[in-house]
Design a protein around this motif. Sequence first.
Motif, PDB file in Angstrom:
ATOM      1  N   GLU A 260      84.232 -34.933 -47.647  1.00 50.48           N
ATOM      2  CA  GLU A 260      83.225 -34.272 -48.779  1.00 50.48           C
ATOM      3  C   GLU A 260      83.702 -34.506 -50.472  1.00 50.48           C
ATOM      4  N   LEU A 261      85.335 -34.145 -50.666  1.00 50.38           N
ATOM      5  CA  LEU A 261      85.654 -34.041 -51.661  1.00 50.38           C
ATOM      6  C   LEU A 261      85.649 -35.095 -52.420  1.00 50.38           C
ATOM      7  N   GLN A 262      85.543 -36.249 -51.828  1.00 48.84           N
ATOM      8  CA  GLN A 262      85.617 -38.245 -52.204  1.00 48.84           C
ATOM      9  C   GLN A 262      84.421 -38.344 -52.656  1.00 48.84           C
ATOM     10  N   TYR A 263      83.256 -38.093 -51.854  1.00 46.26           N
ATOM     11  CA  TYR A 263      81.919 -38.068 -52.296  1.00 46.26           C
ATOM     12  C   TYR A 263      81.309 -37.490 -53.724  1.00 46.26           C
ATOM     13  N   TRP A 264      82.065 -35.469 -53.073  1.00 45.44           N
ATOM     14  CA  TRP A 264      81.839 -35.281 -55.058  1.00 45.44           C
ATOM     15  C   TRP A 264      82.315 -35.980 -56.015  1.00 45.44           C
ATOM     16  N   LYS A 265      83.077 -36.465 -55.976  1.00 42.33           N
ATOM     17  CA  LYS A 265      83.895 -36.610 -57.501  1.00 42.33           C
ATOM     18  C   LYS A 265      82.955 -37.513 -58.409  1.00 42.33           C
ATOM     19  N   LYS A 266      82.055 -38.349 -56.749  1.00 44.05           N
ATOM     20  CA  LYS A 266      81.202 -39.120 -57.840  1.00 44.05           C
ATOM     21  C   LYS A 266      79.927 -38.961 -58.112  1.00 44.05           C
ATOM     22  N   THR A 267      79.320 -37.648 -56.970  1.00 43.61           N
ATOM     23  CA  THR A 267      77.986 -36.857 -56.736  1.00 43.61           C
ATOM     24  C   THR A 267      77.692 -35.537 -57.656  1.00 43.61           C
ATOM     25  N   LYS A 268      79.013 -35.286 -57.895  1.00 43.02           N
ATOM     26  CA  LYS A 268      79.353 -34.012 -58.681  1.00 43.02           C
ATOM     27  C   LYS A 268      77.613 -33.171 -59.630  1.00 43.02           C
ATOM     28  N   ILE A 269      77.724 -34.587 -60.871  1.00 41.55           N
ATOM     29  CA  ILE A 269      76.833 -34.078 -61.556  1.00 41.55           C
ATOM     30  C   ILE A 269      75.616 -34.064 -61.591  1.00 41.55           C
ATOM     31  N   ARG A 270      75.209 -34.884 -60.481  1.00 33.64           N
ATOM     32  CA  ARG A 270      73.848 -35.308 -60.585  1.00 33.64           C
ATOM     33  C   ARG A 270      73.498 -34.337 -59.056  1.00 33.64           C
ATOM     34  N   ASP A 271      74.208 -34.015 -58.104  1.00 32.46           N
ATOM     35  CA  ASP A 271      74.065 -32.430 -57.036  1.00 32.46           C
ATOM     36  C   ASP A 271      73.691 -31.425 -57.999  1.00 32.46           C
TER      37      ASP A 271
ATOM     38  N   LYS B 192      65.903 -37.061 -47.491  1.00 32.03           N
ATOM     39  CA  LYS B 192      66.649 -36.549 -45.979  1.00 32.03           C
ATOM     40  C   LYS B 192      67.887 -36.236 -46.356  1.00 32.03           C
ATOM     41  N   ALA B 193      68.204 -37.541 -47.732  1.00 34.95           N
ATOM     42  CA  ALA B 193      69.466 -37.249 -48.595  1.00 34.95           C
ATOM     43  C   ALA B 193      69.932 -35.697 -49.309  1.00 34.95           C
ATOM     44  N   ILE B 194      68.757 -35.239 -50.213  1.00 34.45           N
ATOM     45  CA  ILE B 194      68.220 -34.456 -50.470  1.00 34.45           C
ATOM     46  C   ILE B 194      68.636 -32.814 -49.722  1.00 34.45           C
ATOM     47  N   ARG B 195      67.771 -32.904 -48.537  1.00 39.23           N
ATOM     48  CA  ARG B 195      68.086 -31.874 -48.012  1.00 39.23           C
ATOM     49  C   ARG B 195      69.001 -31.505 -47.597  1.00 39.23           C
ATOM     50  N   ALA B 196      69.829 -32.865 -47.024  1.00 42.78           N
ATOM     51  CA  ALA B 196      71.451 -32.227 -46.365  1.00 42.78           C
ATOM     52  C   ALA B 196      72.525 -31.512 -47.387  1.00 42.78           C
ATOM     53  N   MET B 197      72.861 -32.584 -48.511  1.00 41.41           N
ATOM     54  CA  MET B 197      72.852 -32.026 -50.025  1.00 41.41           C
ATOM     55  C   MET B 197      73.137 -30.474 -50.232  1.00 41.41           C
ATOM     56  N   VAL B 198      71.602 -29.934 -50.516  1.00 38.14           N
ATOM     57  CA  VAL B 198      71.606 -28.365 -50.094  1.00 38.14           C
ATOM     58  C   VAL B 198      72.201 -27.949 -49.169  1.00 38.14           C
ATOM     59  N   LYS B 199      72.133 -28.083 -48.095  1.00 40.04           N
ATOM     60  CA  LYS B 199      72.048 -27.050 -47.152  1.00 40.04           C
ATOM     61  C   LYS B 199      73.969 -27.377 -47.420  1.00 40.04           C
ATOM     62  N   LYS B 200      74.430 -27.760 -47.714  1.00 36.81           N
ATOM     63  CA  LYS B 200      76.163 -28.080 -47.935  1.00 36.81           C
ATOM     64  C   LYS B 200      76.162 -27.053 -48.741  1.00 36.81           C
ATOM     65  N   TYR B 201      75.836 -27.311 -49.513  1.00 33.04           N
ATOM     66  CA  TYR B 201      76.253 -27.031 -51.296  1.00 33.04           C
ATOM     67  C   TYR B 201      75.985 -24.916 -50.865  1.00 33.04           C
ATOM     68  N   THR B 202      74.834 -24.642 -50.235  1.00 31.03           N
ATOM     69  CA  THR B 202      74.269 -23.531 -49.951  1.00 31.03           C
ATOM     70  C   THR B 202      75.049 -22.377 -48.552  1.00 31.03           C
ATOM     71  N   SER B 203      75.847 -23.345 -47.925  1.00 24.60           N
ATOM     72  CA  SER B 203      76.688 -23.149 -46.291  1.00 24.60           C
ATOM     73  C   SER B 203      77.950 -22.705 -47.201  1.00 24.60           C
ATOM     74  N   ILE B 204      78.338 -22.825 -48.493  1.00 25.60           N
ATOM     75  CA  ILE B 204      79.505 -22.554 -48.410  1.00 25.60           C
ATOM     76  C   ILE B 204      79.801 -20.766 -49.302  1.00 25.60           C
ATOM     77  N   PRO B 205      78.529 -20.365 -50.350  1.00 24.27           N
ATOM     78  CA  PRO B 205      78.267 -18.969 -50.217  1.00 24.27           C
ATOM     79  C   PRO B 205      77.993 -18.024 -49.605  1.00 24.27           C
ATOM     80  N   LEU B 206      77.602 -18.913 -48.452  1.00 26.23           N
ATOM     81  CA  LEU B 206      76.691 -17.821 -47.482  1.00 26.23           C
ATOM     82  C   LEU B 206      77.816 -18.177 -46.158  1.00 26.23           C
ATOM     83  N   GLY B 207      78.764 -18.914 -46.368  1.00 24.12           N
ATOM     84  CA  GLY B 207      79.926 -18.611 -45.125  1.00 24.12           C
ATOM     85  C   GLY B 207      80.052 -19.480 -43.819  1.00 24.12           C
ATOM     86  N   THR B 208      78.284 -19.769 -43.914  1.00 18.50           N
ATOM     87  CA  THR B 208      78.261 -19.603 -43.049  1.00 18.50           C
ATOM     88  C   THR B 208      78.681 -21.831 -42.550  1.00 18.50           C
ATOM     89  N   THR B 209      78.088 -22.494 -41.242  1.00 16.98           N
ATOM     90  CA  THR B 209      78.158 -23.965 -41.201  1.00 16.98           C
ATOM     91  C   THR B 209      77.106 -24.940 -42.260  1.00 16.98           C
TER      92      THR B 209
END
Length: 376
Positions: free
Chosen positions: A194-205, A293-310
């Motif tokens: 995920e960090l490989q993509y994060w470096k390219k899209t972090k400002i957008r996300d 679909k891509a936006i939904r997947a991105m949101v799920k990824k970042y919200t899962s981190i503070p929630l401590g879930t998959t």
Amino acid sequence: MRQKKILNVHNKSSKPDNIVKSENMVIESCIEIEKSMPYFLVDFFIFLKSAVAINTRLAYLRDVQFFLTYLISTTDLVIEESIKEIKAEELNRLKARDINRFLGDYCSRYIIETKNSKYVMENHNRSLSRKRSSLSVLFKFLYREEIISNNITEGFNPIKLPKPQPDAIKKLEIDEVALMLDSVETGSGLTDKELQYWKKTKIRDKAILILFTTYGLRLSELQSLNISSFNFGRGEYKIYRKRGKEVNMPINKSVESAIKNYINNERINFIEKSEDKTDALFISLQGTRMTTKAIRAMVKKYTSIPLGTTRNKGYSPHKLRATAASSLIEYGFSIYDVQSLLDHDNVTTTQLYAAHKKNIKREIVKNYELEDEFNE
């Protein structure tokens, strides 16, 4: 092999081309369903075009098509082999009990079989209520137009919907929003891949997440944003809401900073891969407009981190809409202000988020000490 024709838009409206194309896809789906239906329903199709929003029109048509298919495949109420051949007299013979059996017995659980699979389809009361509404609209119209002789909708069984409970609202708390934004800023909590993509899209996300949590935008509203939607000189941007409503939204400093940072420092790298130099605001690494679909997947990824879930248990963009509503109310904005910002049809929807405010009674009583007033 015949080459697929490119859809061009001759647009004289104020809507951007991408909104016109998106609406056209829905309209074409409606037309395809209408072609499969009996001709005596043509006036009903015309009624829907002017009476409801295009997405509602599509939903109603799908429900009616599903019901007519049920009549042919599961009952002996009609004798035809295709829904297009169904006659008005056959619908006129239907009783309210036939609809009640369809909704209460068949729709609650049915089987769909494909070549290699078998699916059990279960509908909860909200889905059943929508189907009931679609059929009520149909049969009331047929009765009004004297195509059928009785208004059978009066005999439709009621479908009770569970009352929304404030405690059941899924949202991020304010401190969890901060953790989410920190994660997209620093990459904390992400896997090596995920960090490989994060470096390219972090400002957008980050820009996407800030828009969601500031305005409570619907997914479709955010996905359809364009560069031309923004007028930084006036401090506003334009969105297109349900039922074709055009709304100007004010821009605060944090949103303006996030959007400009993305446009100037990251989007410019993506646009080089775009063949048509798209006006889309949020674009993929391939240079095309980001899909829902891509936006939904991105949101799920970042919200899962503070929630401590998959990742798949992370929150959807709609939960960030709830987050925005609750956060604004906690900051002291009135429910009517929040209703206007989020485009709620009914203020009772907004009141759910006000009711969710923690310890509201304790806070009111604590800050209203009459004895202190008397002692002074």
